[in-house]
Motif scaffolding. Structure first.
Motif, PDB file in Angstrom:
ATOM      1  N   GLY A  96       0.790  -1.216   0.000  1.00 63.04           N
ATOM      2  CA  GLY A  96       0.000   0.000   0.000  1.00 63.04           C
ATOM      3  C   GLY A  96       0.822   1.265   0.000  1.00 63.04           C
ATOM      4  N   TRP A  97       2.096   1.162  -0.283  1.00 68.26           N
ATOM      5  CA  TRP A  97       2.987   2.318  -0.155  1.00 68.26           C
ATOM      6  C   TRP A  97       3.580   2.663  -1.510  1.00 68.26           C
ATOM      7  CZ3 TRP A  97       8.228   2.419   2.879  1.00 68.26           C
ATOM      8  CH2 TRP A  97       8.590   3.751   3.128  1.00 68.26           C
ATOM      9  N   GLU A  98       3.195   3.804  -2.050  1.00 67.39           N
ATOM     10  CA  GLU A  98       3.671   4.216  -3.368  1.00 67.39           C
ATOM     11  C   GLU A  98       5.043   4.872  -3.320  1.00 67.39           C
ATOM     12  OE1 GLU A  98       2.182   3.573  -6.134  1.00 67.39           O
ATOM     13  OE2 GLU A  98       0.268   2.847  -5.397  1.00 67.39           O
ATOM     14  N   VAL A  99       5.582   5.149  -2.125  1.00 66.51           N
ATOM     15  CA  VAL A  99       6.805   5.926  -2.003  1.00 66.51           C
ATOM     16  C   VAL A  99       8.054   5.086  -2.256  1.00 66.51           C
ATOM     17  CG1 VAL A  99       8.142   7.386  -0.415  1.00 66.51           C
ATOM     18  CG2 VAL A  99       5.640   7.454  -0.384  1.00 66.51           C
ATOM     19  N   VAL A 100       7.957   3.769  -2.122  1.00 65.58           N
ATOM     20  CA  VAL A 100       9.136   2.917  -2.235  1.00 65.58           C
ATOM     21  C   VAL A 100       9.760   3.059  -3.616  1.00 65.58           C
ATOM     22  CG1 VAL A 100      10.028   0.567  -2.082  1.00 65.58           C
ATOM     23  CG2 VAL A 100       8.123   1.280  -0.630  1.00 65.58           C
ATOM     24  N   ARG A 101      11.020   3.439  -3.661  1.00 66.10           N
ATOM     25  CA  ARG A 101      11.741   3.547  -4.918  1.00 66.10           C
ATOM     26  C   ARG A 101      12.271   2.177  -5.328  1.00 66.10           C
ATOM     27  NH1 ARG A 101       9.328   7.515  -4.279  1.00 66.10           N
ATOM     28  NH2 ARG A 101      10.083   9.678  -4.157  1.00 66.10           N
ATOM     29  N   LEU A 125       3.728  -6.407  -3.268  1.00 66.40           N
ATOM     30  CA  LEU A 125       4.018  -5.147  -3.952  1.00 66.40           C
ATOM     31  C   LEU A 125       2.740  -4.386  -4.243  1.00 66.40           C
ATOM     32  CD1 LEU A 125       6.644  -6.406  -6.569  1.00 66.40           C
ATOM     33  CD2 LEU A 125       7.089  -5.343  -4.345  1.00 66.40           C
ATOM     34  N   ASN A 126       2.885  -3.063  -4.410  1.00 69.44           N
ATOM     35  CA  ASN A 126       1.734  -2.260  -4.785  1.00 69.44           C
ATOM     36  C   ASN A 126       1.625  -2.180  -6.302  1.00 69.44           C
ATOM     37  OD1 ASN A 126       3.743  -0.474  -5.573  1.00 69.44           O
ATOM     38  ND2 ASN A 126       3.523   0.813  -3.750  1.00 69.44           N
ATOM     39  N   ALA A 127       0.643  -1.438  -6.793  1.00 71.35           N
ATOM     40  CA  ALA A 127       0.397  -1.357  -8.232  1.00 71.35           C
ATOM     41  C   ALA A 127       1.581  -0.739  -8.977  1.00 71.35           C
ATOM     42  CB  ALA A 127      -0.876  -0.551  -8.497  1.00 71.35           C
ATOM     43  N   TYR A 128       2.299   0.185  -8.324  1.00 77.37           N
ATOM     44  CA  TYR A 128       3.424   0.851  -8.970  1.00 77.37           C
ATOM     45  C   TYR A 128       4.509  -0.136  -9.392  1.00 77.37           C
ATOM     46  CZ  TYR A 128       7.452   3.957  -9.501  1.00 77.37           C
ATOM     47  OH  TYR A 128       8.567   4.603  -9.981  1.00 77.37           O
ATOM     48  N   HIS A 129       4.711  -1.167  -8.596  1.00 77.40           N
ATOM     49  CA  HIS A 129       5.766  -2.144  -8.858  1.00 77.40           C
ATOM     50  C   HIS A 129       5.248  -3.404  -9.552  1.00 77.40           C
ATOM     51  CE1 HIS A 129       8.835   0.044  -6.667  1.00 77.40           C
ATOM     52  NE2 HIS A 129       8.015   0.176  -5.639  1.00 77.40           N
ATOM     53  N   SER A 130       3.976  -3.463  -9.869  1.00 73.15           N
ATOM     54  CA  SER A 130       3.387  -4.680 -10.429  1.00 73.15           C
ATOM     55  C   SER A 130       3.523  -4.684 -11.952  1.00 73.15           C
ATOM     56  CB  SER A 130       1.913  -4.788 -10.019  1.00 73.15           C
ATOM     57  OG  SER A 130       1.795  -4.865  -8.624  1.00 73.15           O
ATOM     58  N   ASN A 131       4.708  -5.055 -12.422  1.00 70.23           N
ATOM     59  CA  ASN A 131       4.947  -5.109 -13.863  1.00 70.23           C
ATOM     60  C   ASN A 131       6.047  -6.118 -14.150  1.00 70.23           C
ATOM     61  OD1 ASN A 131       7.568  -3.581 -13.674  1.00 70.23           O
ATOM     62  ND2 ASN A 131       6.150  -1.976 -12.970  1.00 70.23           N
ATOM     63  N   THR A 132       6.153  -6.506 -15.423  1.00 62.77           N
ATOM     64  CA  THR A 132       7.134  -7.525 -15.803  1.00 62.77           C
ATOM     65  C   THR A 132       8.566  -7.027 -15.623  1.00 62.77           C
ATOM     66  OG1 THR A 132       6.928  -6.773 -18.100  1.00 62.77           O
ATOM     67  CG2 THR A 132       5.598  -8.658 -17.428  1.00 62.77           C
ATOM     68  N   ASP A 133       8.782  -5.719 -15.804  1.00 64.07           N
ATOM     69  CA  ASP A 133      10.130  -5.182 -15.634  1.00 64.07           C
ATOM     70  C   ASP A 133      10.626  -5.405 -14.207  1.00 64.07           C
ATOM     71  OD1 ASP A 133      12.438  -3.458 -16.511  1.00 64.07           O
ATOM     72  OD2 ASP A 133      11.643  -2.200 -14.891  1.00 64.07           O
ATOM     73  N   TRP A 193      -2.399  -9.372 -12.200  1.00 61.06           N
ATOM     74  CA  TRP A 193      -3.046 -10.042 -13.327  1.00 61.06           C
ATOM     75  C   TRP A 193      -3.580  -9.038 -14.348  1.00 61.06           C
ATOM     76  CZ3 TRP A 193      -8.253  -9.220 -14.323  1.00 61.06           C
ATOM     77  CH2 TRP A 193      -8.977  -8.578 -13.319  1.00 61.06           C
ATOM     78  N   THR A 194      -3.834  -7.787 -13.945  1.00 55.44           N
ATOM     79  CA  THR A 194      -4.306  -6.774 -14.894  1.00 55.44           C
ATOM     80  C   THR A 194      -3.149  -6.184 -15.694  1.00 55.44           C
ATOM     81  OG1 THR A 194      -4.122  -4.957 -13.300  1.00 55.44           O
ATOM     82  CG2 THR A 194      -6.190  -6.199 -13.332  1.00 55.44           C
ATOM     83  N   HIS A 195      -1.905  -6.366 -15.227  1.00 52.09           N
ATOM     84  CA  HIS A 195      -0.733  -5.817 -15.900  1.00 52.09           C
ATOM     85  C   HIS A 195      -0.053  -6.841 -16.787  1.00 52.09           C
ATOM     86  CE1 HIS A 195      -0.125  -2.394 -12.708  1.00 52.09           C
ATOM     87  NE2 HIS A 195      -1.369  -2.496 -13.139  1.00 52.09           N
ATOM     88  N   LEU A 196      -0.445  -8.095 -16.681  1.00 50.69           N
ATOM     89  CA  LEU A 196       0.174  -9.161 -17.465  1.00 50.69           C
ATOM     90  C   LEU A 196      -0.859  -9.811 -18.371  1.00 50.69           C
ATOM     91  CD1 LEU A 196       2.238 -10.969 -14.665  1.00 50.69           C
ATOM     92  CD2 LEU A 196       2.970  -9.082 -16.118  1.00 50.69           C
ATOM     93  N   SER A 197      -0.413 -10.272 -19.516  1.00 47.69           N
ATOM     94  CA  SER A 197      -1.295 -11.068 -20.368  1.00 47.69           C
ATOM     95  C   SER A 197      -1.504 -12.422 -19.708  1.00 47.69           C
ATOM     96  CB  SER A 197      -0.653 -11.252 -21.751  1.00 47.69           C
ATOM     97  OG  SER A 197       0.490 -12.092 -21.655  1.00 47.69           O
ATOM     98  N   PRO A 198      -2.546 -13.173 -20.115  1.00 42.66           N
ATOM     99  CA  PRO A 198      -2.767 -14.500 -19.513  1.00 42.66           C
ATOM    100  C   PRO A 198      -1.559 -15.411 -19.616  1.00 42.66           C
ATOM    101  CG  PRO A 198      -4.703 -13.812 -20.743  1.00 42.66           C
ATOM    102  CD  PRO A 198      -3.646 -12.786 -21.013  1.00 42.66           C
ATOM    103  N   ASP A 199      -0.880 -15.390 -20.755  1.00 44.30           N
ATOM    104  CA  ASP A 199       0.305 -16.237 -20.915  1.00 44.30           C
ATOM    105  C   ASP A 199       1.439 -15.782 -19.999  1.00 44.30           C
ATOM    106  OD1 ASP A 199      -0.992 -17.792 -22.755  1.00 44.30           O
ATOM    107  OD2 ASP A 199      -0.169 -16.734 -24.503  1.00 44.30           O
ATOM    108  N   GLU A 200       1.610 -14.454 -19.888  1.00 39.33           N
ATOM    109  CA  GLU A 200       2.658 -13.936 -19.014  1.00 39.33           C
ATOM    110  C   GLU A 200       2.378 -14.291 -17.549  1.00 39.33           C
ATOM    111  OE1 GLU A 200       4.348  -9.909 -21.183  1.00 39.33           O
ATOM    112  OE2 GLU A 200       2.459  -9.796 -20.069  1.00 39.33           O
ATOM    113  N   TYR A 201       1.128 -14.136 -17.165  1.00 42.61           N
ATOM    114  CA  TYR A 201       0.780 -14.449 -15.780  1.00 42.61           C
ATOM    115  C   TYR A 201       1.007 -15.931 -15.486  1.00 42.61           C
ATOM    116  CZ  TYR A 201      -1.723 -14.708 -11.377  1.00 42.61           C
ATOM    117  OH  TYR A 201      -2.048 -14.914 -10.055  1.00 42.61           O
ATOM    118  N   LEU A 202       0.596 -16.790 -16.417  1.00 44.74           N
ATOM    119  CA  LEU A 202       0.811 -18.227 -16.238  1.00 44.74           C
ATOM    120  C   LEU A 202       2.305 -18.542 -16.153  1.00 44.74           C
ATOM    121  CD1 LEU A 202      -0.634 -20.956 -16.057  1.00 44.74           C
ATOM    122  CD2 LEU A 202      -0.407 -21.147 -18.542  1.00 44.74           C
ATOM    123  N   HIS A 203       3.102 -17.859 -16.978  1.00 40.36           N
ATOM    124  CA  HIS A 203       4.548 -18.071 -16.949  1.00 40.36           C
ATOM    125  C   HIS A 203       5.134 -17.686 -15.597  1.00 40.36           C
ATOM    126  CE1 HIS A 203       8.786 -17.894 -18.010  1.00 40.36           C
ATOM    127  NE2 HIS A 203       8.812 -16.633 -17.606  1.00 40.36           N
TER     128      HIS A 203
END
Length: 446
Positions: free
Chosen positions: A349-354, A373-381, A407-417
Motif C-alpha cells: 500500500g505504499w507508493e513511495v518505495v523507490r 508489492l503495490n500497483a506501482y511495482h506490479s509489472n514484468t520489468d 493479473w491486470t498488468h500481465l497477459s494471460p500467458d505472461e501471468y501463467l509463466h
C-alpha cells in the motif's frame, strides 16, 4: 481337574465353527456400483437424486458417501436453498438419512426469526426423530439482525451440544453463550448497535469458556464492552477492540498459548498517544516471541522514531505487513530491520518505495520467501529485475511475489509463466498471507 489335556484340547477345537472360505469378488456387483455412481454423479438436482435414492435403496450407502463429499450437502438450516427445492416426502427422506452426517448449521436471511419453529418442525415432521445433529460442530448466524433474539441461542445450545465453532454477526448480547460447553472458536462480531454485546456476558466468556482457542469480539464501530480480566488457558487467537482490552492487556499478554493478538481502534477515539503506548507495551512485553507485525499506519499513526529502539530488539521477527507509511525512512533504512532473518515483507500500500530501495532490501534478505508489492511495482520489468537479483545471488529459496493487480498488468500467458515457470520468482494474486488488521494492528507470537 482335567487329566487328559490333549484329549480335551482336540475336543474343544472340534467344537469351533469352521468359517467358510472367502467368496471370490463379485465383479458384476462391482460393475453395477461403478455404473450407478457414474450415472448418479451426472444428476444435477438434489430432488432427482433423492428420488433415485428412494427408488434404489440397495445403492443408498454409495449415495450417502457421494452426498457427504459435497460440502453444500453437509450444511443444514431452516432456509438452506437446496433443501427448499424438495417436496415434503423427499425432504423427510433426506433429513432422516443425513441427520448424523451434517457438519454445519447455517441460519440466515428471513429464516432466522423462525429458528425455534424450524427445529420443532423437523423434530416432529412425519414422526421423524431428530433431536440433535451429532456431527454438526460449526454454526454460522447471519442475515437480518432484528429476527434473532438471545433465547434462540439457548435453543441452539440444546440442539447442538457438541458445537465447537460459532460465527455470529447477529444482534445478540451474549446471554446464554455459557450453554456451549465444548466451544473452541467464537467469532462474535457486533455489527449493529440496537443490542450491543454486553460486558457482563463477554466477561463471563473470558473467565469461563476454558476450551476456547479463538475469540473474536470486535465491534465494527465503537465497542461498549469493558473487560477487566481474562482466564482462557487454551486461547491462541484474540481479536478485540482497544476499548475492550486496554484495562486487561497485562492479563492478555500472560495467556500461555496466545499466538495472535489483533487490536482494532474504535472509530470515535483519537487516542494516538494511547495507541502508541499500547503498541509499545505489547512489543516490550513480548519482544522475545514476536514473529510478525501487521498494521496500517494511517490508522495507528505511530511516530517514525519507534523503529530505532524496537526493531533491533525483536530476535524472532520474521514478517512485516505494512500499509500507508507516512515516513520515507520507515523500514527503508536497512540498519533498523533484521534483514538476515526476514521471510515476509509487504509494501503493497505504499507508493513511495523507490525501485533501488526495494531491490536493495530484497538483496539484504536472503531468507525472504514472500514479497507483496503495490500497483506501482506490479509489472514484468520489476519481476525481471527481482529474478535477475535472485539468479545472480543463486538464492535457492523461491520468492513468491504477491500483487492483487498483477493479473491486470500481465497477459494471460505472461501471468501463467510467472505463476509457474520460474525457479526463483513466482507470482500470486492470493493475499491470504498478507491479511492485516486494517483498523489497527496485529502481532503473531512464536
Amino acid at each position: 481337574m482335567l487329566q487328559n489335556t490333549k484329549f480335551y484340547k482336540h475336543a474343544l477345537e472340534a467344537q469351533k465353527v469352521q468359517m467358510p472360505e472367502p467368496l471370490p469378488p463379485n465383479y458384476i456387483d462391482n460393475l453395477h456400483e461403478i455404473f450407478f455412481e457414474q450415472i448418479f454423479e451426472r444428476i444435477d438436482y438434489l430432488s432427482d437424486q433423492v428420488r433415485m435414492a428412494r427408488a434404489y435403496p440397495q445403492f443408498l450407502p454409495q449415495i450417502l458417501k457421494m452426498w457427504q463429499k459435497r460440502w453444500h450437502y453437509r450444511i443444514v438450516g431452516p432456509n438452506t436453498a437446496f433443501l427448499g427445492l424438495l417436496d415434503i416426502e423427499d425432504y423427510v427422506f433426506f433429513m432422516e438419512q443425513m441427520a448424523d452426517r451434517f457438519t454445519e448449521l447455517h441460519v440466515h436471511e428471513d429464516g432466522v426469526g423462525a429458528f425455534a419453529e424450524f427445529y420443532d418442525y423437523i423434530t416432529h415432521l412425519c414422526d421423524i426423530n431428530i433431536t440433535r445433529f451429532p456431527s454438526v460442530e460449526s454454526c454460522v448466524l447471519g442475515g437480518n439482525p432484528t429476527t434473532m433474539v438471545d433465547e434462540d441461542i439457548r435453543d441452539l445450545a440444546a440442539m447442538l451440544p457438541n458445537l465447537k465453532r460459532l460465527t455470529s454477526c447477529m444482534n445478540l448480547s451474549g446471554l446464554y453463550m455459557r450453554g456451549f460447553k465444548k466451544l473452541e472458536q467464537l467469532v462474535f462480531k457486533s455489527m449493529y448497535h440496537s443490542v450491543p454485546l454486553d460486558s457482563r456476558w463477554m466477561q463471563e466468556i473470558c473467565l469461563g469458556m476454558t476450551q476456547l482457542r479463538v475469540l473474536d469480539i470486535t465491534d465494527s464501530f465503537d465497542s461498549s464492552v469493558r473487560l477487566h480480566d481474562i482466564k482462557l488457558p487454551n486461547l491462541e487467537v484474540l481479536k478485540i477492540n482497544l476499548s475492550s482490552v486496554e484495562c486487561m492487556l497485562s492479563q492478555v499478554l500472560q495467556l500461555p498459548k496466545l499466538r495472535k493478538l489483533a487490536i482494532r481502534f474504535d472509530d470515535s477515539r483519537q487516542l494516538h498517544a494511547d495507541q502508541e503506548t499500547i503498541f509499545q507495551q505489547i512489543i516490550v512485553a513480548k519482544s522475545e516471541s514476536i514473529s510478525r507485525i501487521a498494521l496500517n499506519n494511517e490508522v495507528v499513526q505511530l511516530p517514525a522514531r519507534w523503529q530505532n529502539s524496537l526493531l533491533l530488539e525483536l530476535p524472532k521477527l520474521r514478517a512485516l505487513v505494512c500499509e500507508n507509511w507516512y515516513h520515507d525512512v520507515f523500514f527503508l533504512d536497512r540498519q533498523h530491520i533484521p534483514c538476515h532473518q526476514m521471510q515476509v515483507l509487504s509494501f503493497s500500500g505504499w507508493e513511495v518505495v523507490r525501485e533501488y530501495q526495494l531491490l536493495e532490501m530484497v538483496a539484504e534478505c536472503p531468507q525472504l520467501t514472500q514479497l507483496a508489492l503495490n500497483a506501482y511495482h506490479s509489472n514484468t520489468d520489476k519481476l525481471q529485475k527481482l529474478l535477475s537479483l535472485r539468479h545472480y545471488e543463486r538464492n535457492p529459496k523461491m520468492l513468491q511475489v504477491f500483487s492483487d493487480v498483477m493479473w491486470t498488468h500481465l497477459s494471460p500467458d505472461e501471468y501463467l509463466h510467472w505463476q509457474r515457470g520460474n525457479k526463483y520468482v513466482q507470482v500470486t494474486c492470493d493475499g491470504t498471507d498478507y491479511e492485516y488488521q486494517e483498523d489497527g494492528f496485529e502481532f503473531d507470537f512464536v
